[in-house]
Write an enzyme that holds these catalytic residues in place. Structure first.
Site, mmCIF file in Angstrom:
data_model
loop_
_atom_site.group_PDB
_atom_site.id
_atom_site.type_symbol
_atom_site.label_atom_id
_atom_site.label_comp_id
_atom_site.label_asym_id
_atom_site.label_seq_id
_atom_site.Cartn_x
_atom_site.Cartn_y
_atom_site.Cartn_z
ATOM 1 N N GLY A 70 6.928 8.203 -6.115
ATOM 2 C CA GLY A 70 7.825 8.042 -4.969
ATOM 3 C C GLY A 70 9.148 8.786 -5.098
ATOM 4 O O GLY A 70 10.053 8.577 -4.291
ATOM 5 N N GLU A 115 3.738 -0.703 -10.197
ATOM 6 C CA GLU A 115 4.440 -1.695 -9.360
ATOM 7 C C GLU A 115 3.943 -3.103 -9.666
ATOM 8 O O GLU A 115 4.711 -4.064 -9.629
ATOM 9 C CB GLU A 115 4.266 -1.333 -7.869
ATOM 10 C CG GLU A 115 5.106 -0.114 -7.521
ATOM 11 C CD GLU A 115 4.528 0.767 -6.428
ATOM 12 O OE1 GLU A 115 3.637 0.322 -5.682
ATOM 13 O OE2 GLU A 115 4.968 1.929 -6.325
ATOM 14 N N SER A 143 4.050 11.512 -6.663
ATOM 15 C CA SER A 143 4.591 12.521 -5.750
ATOM 16 C C SER A 143 3.647 13.700 -5.512
ATOM 17 O O SER A 143 4.083 14.852 -5.400
ATOM 18 C CB SER A 143 5.959 13.009 -6.243
ATOM 19 O OG SER A 143 6.897 11.952 -6.182
ATOM 20 N N GLU A 177 0.075 8.003 -14.239
ATOM 21 C CA GLU A 177 1.133 7.991 -13.229
ATOM 22 C C GLU A 177 2.479 7.780 -13.913
ATOM 23 O O GLU A 177 2.888 6.625 -14.144
ATOM 24 C CB GLU A 177 0.908 6.854 -12.234
ATOM 25 C CG GLU A 177 -0.361 6.988 -11.434
ATOM 26 C CD GLU A 177 -0.207 6.312 -10.080
ATOM 27 O OE1 GLU A 177 -0.296 7.014 -9.073
ATOM 28 O OE2 GLU A 177 0.043 5.097 -10.043
ATOM 29 N N ASN A 201 -3.589 5.422 -2.117
ATOM 30 C CA ASN A 201 -3.070 4.069 -2.356
ATOM 31 C C ASN A 201 -2.065 3.778 -1.249
ATOM 32 O O ASN A 201 -0.950 4.295 -1.264
ATOM 33 C CB ASN A 201 -2.392 4.010 -3.735
ATOM 34 C CG ASN A 201 -1.716 2.672 -3.981
ATOM 35 O OD1 ASN A 201 -1.952 1.703 -3.250
ATOM 36 N ND2 ASN A 201 -0.881 2.611 -5.019
ATOM 37 N N TRP A 202 -2.477 2.958 -0.307
ATOM 38 C CA TRP A 202 -1.606 2.680 0.847
ATOM 39 C C TRP A 202 -0.512 1.676 0.529
ATOM 40 O O TRP A 202 0.398 1.469 1.327
ATOM 41 C CB TRP A 202 -2.440 2.148 2.019
ATOM 42 C CG TRP A 202 -3.225 3.200 2.744
ATOM 43 C CD1 TRP A 202 -3.318 4.521 2.415
ATOM 44 C CD2 TRP A 202 -4.025 3.025 3.918
ATOM 45 N NE1 TRP A 202 -4.129 5.176 3.302
ATOM 46 C CE2 TRP A 202 -4.575 4.277 4.238
ATOM 47 C CE3 TRP A 202 -4.340 1.933 4.705
ATOM 48 C CZ2 TRP A 202 -5.412 4.472 5.326
ATOM 49 C CZ3 TRP A 202 -5.168 2.111 5.801
ATOM 50 C CH2 TRP A 202 -5.705 3.377 6.112
ATOM 51 N N LYS A 203 -0.623 1.009 -0.606
ATOM 52 C CA LYS A 203 0.355 -0.031 -0.988
ATOM 53 C C LYS A 203 0.497 -1.044 0.159
ATOM 54 O O LYS A 203 -0.467 -1.301 0.875
ATOM 55 C CB LYS A 203 1.692 0.594 -1.365
ATOM 56 C CG LYS A 203 1.547 1.729 -2.377
ATOM 57 C CD LYS A 203 2.848 2.184 -2.949
ATOM 58 C CE LYS A 203 2.611 3.370 -3.871
ATOM 59 N NZ LYS A 203 3.762 3.756 -4.640
ATOM 60 N N HIS A 230 -1.329 -0.962 -11.763
ATOM 61 C CA HIS A 230 -0.373 -0.023 -11.160
ATOM 62 C C HIS A 230 1.037 -0.390 -11.633
ATOM 63 O O HIS A 230 1.352 -1.566 -11.809
ATOM 64 C CB HIS A 230 -0.477 -0.097 -9.632
ATOM 65 C CG HIS A 230 0.314 0.987 -8.960
ATOM 66 N ND1 HIS A 230 1.680 0.907 -8.815
ATOM 67 C CD2 HIS A 230 -0.061 2.173 -8.446
ATOM 68 C CE1 HIS A 230 2.110 2.008 -8.211
ATOM 69 N NE2 HIS A 230 1.076 2.794 -7.981
ATOM 70 N N GLY A 283 0.078 8.299 -3.127
ATOM 71 C CA GLY A 283 0.746 7.190 -2.450
ATOM 72 C C GLY A 283 1.281 7.638 -1.103
ATOM 73 O O GLY A 283 0.557 7.718 -0.113
ATOM 74 N N GLY A 284 2.576 7.955 -1.063
ATOM 75 C CA GLY A 284 3.270 8.279 0.194
ATOM 76 C C GLY A 284 2.520 9.260 1.081
ATOM 77 O O GLY A 284 2.377 9.017 2.293
HETATM 78 C C1 PEP Z 1 1.452 5.624 -6.474
HETATM 79 O O1 PEP Z 1 2.320 4.768 -6.434
HETATM 80 O O2 PEP Z 1 0.302 5.349 -6.878
HETATM 81 C C2 PEP Z 1 1.803 6.976 -6.066
HETATM 82 C C3 PEP Z 1 1.104 7.937 -6.558
HETATM 83 O O3 PEP Z 1 2.850 7.102 -5.186
HETATM 84 P P1 PEP Z 1 3.490 8.473 -4.621
HETATM 85 O O4 PEP Z 1 2.369 9.440 -4.353
HETATM 86 O O5 PEP Z 1 4.188 8.059 -3.371
HETATM 87 O O6 PEP Z 1 4.415 8.974 -5.673
#
Ligand code: PEP
Length: 260
Positions: A172, A97, A212, A166, A12-14, A95, A233-234
């Site tokens: 994050g 967010e 994470s 999640e 997920n590149w956001k 999601h 994500g990150g």
């Molecule tokens: C996400 O927001 O879907 C996610 C998994 O982010 P991160 O891996 O950065 O925690």
């Protein structure tokens, strides 16, 4: 539970990335062969190009959101049908967010899941509790409502669905949930899916973990019997890091052909 499907690893590149990230990611993925299923959800504007670049690869392209509307006077929206047309195979829905910043809720998720399924996209429905709910022991209660209210009554015949657990406090934060606690929650989600649909249907739905995830914790998470994949994500913004996670998933995937 014996895994019968290859893991699904989704990036997920956001609101990140650009032409450079696309070029390095595409180059990195076209060089390697993976047995695992891999998905990338870039920002909308890059979907069409990426889907074209990766047309004959094993990488699926998806979206980070989808409109609950099919067409009409809805400025700024993109329908499931349009996403399908430009090469998307899946879409993230709900999601945290989107829920927190854009006030999406279980009811809008229900409509979006129905639109995605009707258009032939695999919805990946994101659910999870926040830190306060976690500390108060309300995790199952929150997940129960999220699952019931977004899935009850959906027509899933011959359709693909995935759930992404999640925990919001893990996203994050650099602190992933422990593999053991993820296993417990995923088992709960699986049992709820059996109740909402039936056991055979539930067995066809992957349950991913997100929050994470990185190359240091991916293997332990994937080793859990009810963890069918990861939403990243990150760490997915670094193509080498993300392909290391995919390579780890590959190692635990048997060479025999598993169902998709
Ligand atoms: C996400 O927001 O879907 C996610 C998994 O982010 P991160 O891996 O950065 O925690």
């Amino acid at each position: 539970m014996q895994k019968t499907r290859s893991p699904l690893i989704v990036a997920n590149w956001k609101l990140n990335g650009g032409t450079d990230l696309i070029c390095t990611s595409v180059a990195s993925f076209l060089r390697k062969k993976f047995r695992v299923k891999i998905g990338i959800a870039p920002p909308y504007v890059y979907i069409s190009n990426m889907a074209n670049f990766l047309r004959n690869s094993q990488i699926m392209i998806g979206s980070q959101n989808v409109s609950k509307f099919e067409s009409g006077a809805f400025t700024g929206e993109t329908s499931a049908q349009m996403l399908k047309e430009v090469g998307c195979e899946f879409c993230l829905i709900g999601h945290s967010e989107r829920r927190q910043v854009f006030l999406e809720n279980n009811a809008s998720c229900h409509t979006k899941v129905a639109s995605a399924l009707a258009a032939g996209l695999m919805p990946i429905i994101c659910i999870g509790e926040n830190a306060q709910q976690h500390d108060l022991g309300l995790t199952k209660h929150i997940l129960y409502r999220q699952l019931q209210e977004s899935l009850l009554g959906q027509d899933i015949k011959n359709k693909r669905i995935a759930i992404a657990y999640e925990p919001i406090w893990a996203i994050g934060s650099g602190k992933a949930a422990s593999p053991e606690s993820v296993q417990q929650v995923h088992e709960y989600i699986f049992n709820e899916l059996c109740t909402i649909f039936d056991e055979d249907s539930a067995k066809n739905m992957r349950i991913l973990y997100g929050g994470s995830v990185n190359k240091n914790n991916a293997a332990q998470l994937l080793a859990m019997p009810n963890v069918d994949g990861l939403l990243v994500g990150g760490a997915s913004l670094d193509p080498e890091h993300f392909s290391e996670i995919c390579a780890l998933a590959n190692q635990i995937t048997p060479e025999v052909e598993l169902t998709s």
